[in-house]
Design a protein around this motif. Structure first.
Motif, short mmCIF file in Angstrom:
data_model
loop_
_atom_site.label_atom_id
_atom_site.label_comp_id
_atom_site.label_asym_id
_atom_site.label_seq_id
_atom_site.Cartn_x
_atom_site.Cartn_y
_atom_site.Cartn_z
N ILE A 2 0.82 -1.19 0.00
CA ILE A 2 0.00 0.00 0.00
C ILE A 2 0.87 1.26 0.00
O ILE A 2 0.59 2.22 -0.73
N GLU A 3 1.92 1.26 0.79
CA GLU A 3 2.81 2.41 0.80
C GLU A 3 3.50 2.59 -0.54
O GLU A 3 3.66 3.73 -1.03
N SER A 29 -12.03 -3.91 -0.38
CA SER A 29 -11.44 -3.75 0.95
C SER A 29 -9.99 -3.30 0.90
O SER A 29 -9.56 -2.46 1.70
N THR A 30 -9.20 -3.84 -0.03
CA THR A 30 -7.78 -3.49 -0.07
C THR A 30 -7.55 -2.01 -0.37
O THR A 30 -6.75 -1.36 0.31
N GLN A 32 -9.24 0.44 0.46
CA GLN A 32 -9.63 1.29 1.58
C GLN A 32 -8.41 1.70 2.41
O GLN A 32 -8.34 2.83 2.90
N ARG A 33 -7.45 0.81 2.54
CA ARG A 33 -6.24 1.16 3.30
C ARG A 33 -5.40 2.19 2.53
O ARG A 33 -4.72 3.02 3.13
N TYR A 35 -6.71 4.60 0.59
CA TYR A 35 -7.35 5.90 0.76
C TYR A 35 -7.12 6.45 2.16
O TYR A 35 -6.90 7.66 2.31
N ALA A 36 -7.15 5.59 3.15
CA ALA A 36 -6.88 6.04 4.51
C ALA A 36 -5.45 6.55 4.64
O ALA A 36 -5.19 7.55 5.33
N LEU A 37 -4.51 5.88 3.96
CA LEU A 37 -3.12 6.32 4.00
C LEU A 37 -2.96 7.66 3.29
O LEU A 37 -2.26 8.56 3.78
N SER A 40 -3.81 10.54 5.44
CA SER A 40 -3.05 10.71 6.68
C SER A 40 -1.70 11.37 6.39
O SER A 40 -1.26 11.43 5.25
N LEU A 77 -13.38 7.93 3.91
CA LEU A 77 -11.97 7.63 4.12
C LEU A 77 -11.02 8.67 3.56
O LEU A 77 -9.92 8.85 4.08
N GLU A 186 -4.48 -8.61 -3.27
CA GLU A 186 -3.87 -8.94 -1.98
C GLU A 186 -4.41 -10.27 -1.46
O GLU A 186 -5.61 -10.55 -1.58
#
Length: 226
Positions: A2-3, A29-30, A32-33, A35-37, A40, A77, A186
């Motif tokens: 994701i990074e 689902s994958t 979503q992490r 977009y959250a990252l 942030s 998100l 993933e």
């Protein structure tokens, strides 16, 4: 993974350009992490939100407030936490009939594209993010559905027998009109279908996705195990 994808998107978005950076987002689902990252630190301070335009690759035809809405998920998100102008967010309609909503979204895309037909060498999107289902579907291009044969419309409906809700989805020609198509997969459950798609299995709709530029895969080790 994701990074790495976030860094890749950031590098693409920061390339000098006189036009908006247009990206179509994927549900699932994958992502979503991702977009959250992006929402942030430090990414929220690094993306050029003012010149980015966001689109939707597919969505369930439900109200945006519905738990199954991709539009609602993107908003919760990502959009609610970053300074992207509201006029730069292009969600799929959630009212009227699915067919009317598809035509409305297509008209929006055509207006932004500036031409009634997709032209070789003129991408509509800079990036199209896509996921991969265990049945080989991507966006809402499900196996055996009439939408797989659509070559004129940019946006169409799909009502899969294996998943809930009627869907709105970008079609193959519209996905192709991208500088960069990026697949995200993933987990070990995706390993068999990933191997099939990478081998060009024609029963997997994802196998037929192309781009005006390049197609890139971001996968973790379990997904790549086969």
């Amino acid at each position: 993974m994701i990074e790495g994808l976030a860094e890749h998107l950031l590098a693409l978005a920061l390339r000098p350009s006189d036009t908006p950076f247009r990206i179509a987002l994927s549900g699932g689902s994958t992502p979503q992490r991702l977009y959250a990252l992006m929402a942030s630190a430090p990414y929220a301070q690094r993306f050029p939100w003012q010149r980015m335009q966001f689109f939707v690759g597919d969505d369930r035809f439900v109200p945006h407030a519905h738990a199954d809405s991709n539009a609602g998920m993107f908003t919760r998100l990502l959009f609610a936490h970053v300074p992207v102008p509201a006029e730069n967010i292009f969600l799929m309609p959630d009212s009227g009939t699915p067919e009317d909503a598809a035509r409305t979204y297509e008209a929006t895309l055509r207006g932004l594209y500036g031409a009634p037909n997709l032209q070789p060498g003129k991408p509509l999107f800079d990036v199209n993010l896509l996921g991969l289902g265990t049945d080989g579907h991507t966006a809402s291009l499900f196996p055996g559905q009439p939408v797989l044969d659509e070559r004129t419309a940019w946006v169409a409906t799909c009502t899969p027998a294996t998943a809930p809700h009627t869907r709105l989805t970008l079609t193959y020609p519209c996905l192709h009109a991208s500088r960069h198509v990026i697949f995200l997969a993933e987990g070990a459950a995706k390993a068999p279908v990933l191997a099939r798609v990478r081998a060009g299995d024609p029963t997997c709709p994802a196998s037929a996705v192309t781009a005006m530029g390049d197609v890139t895969w971001f996968v973790d080790r379990p997904a790549a195990s086969e």
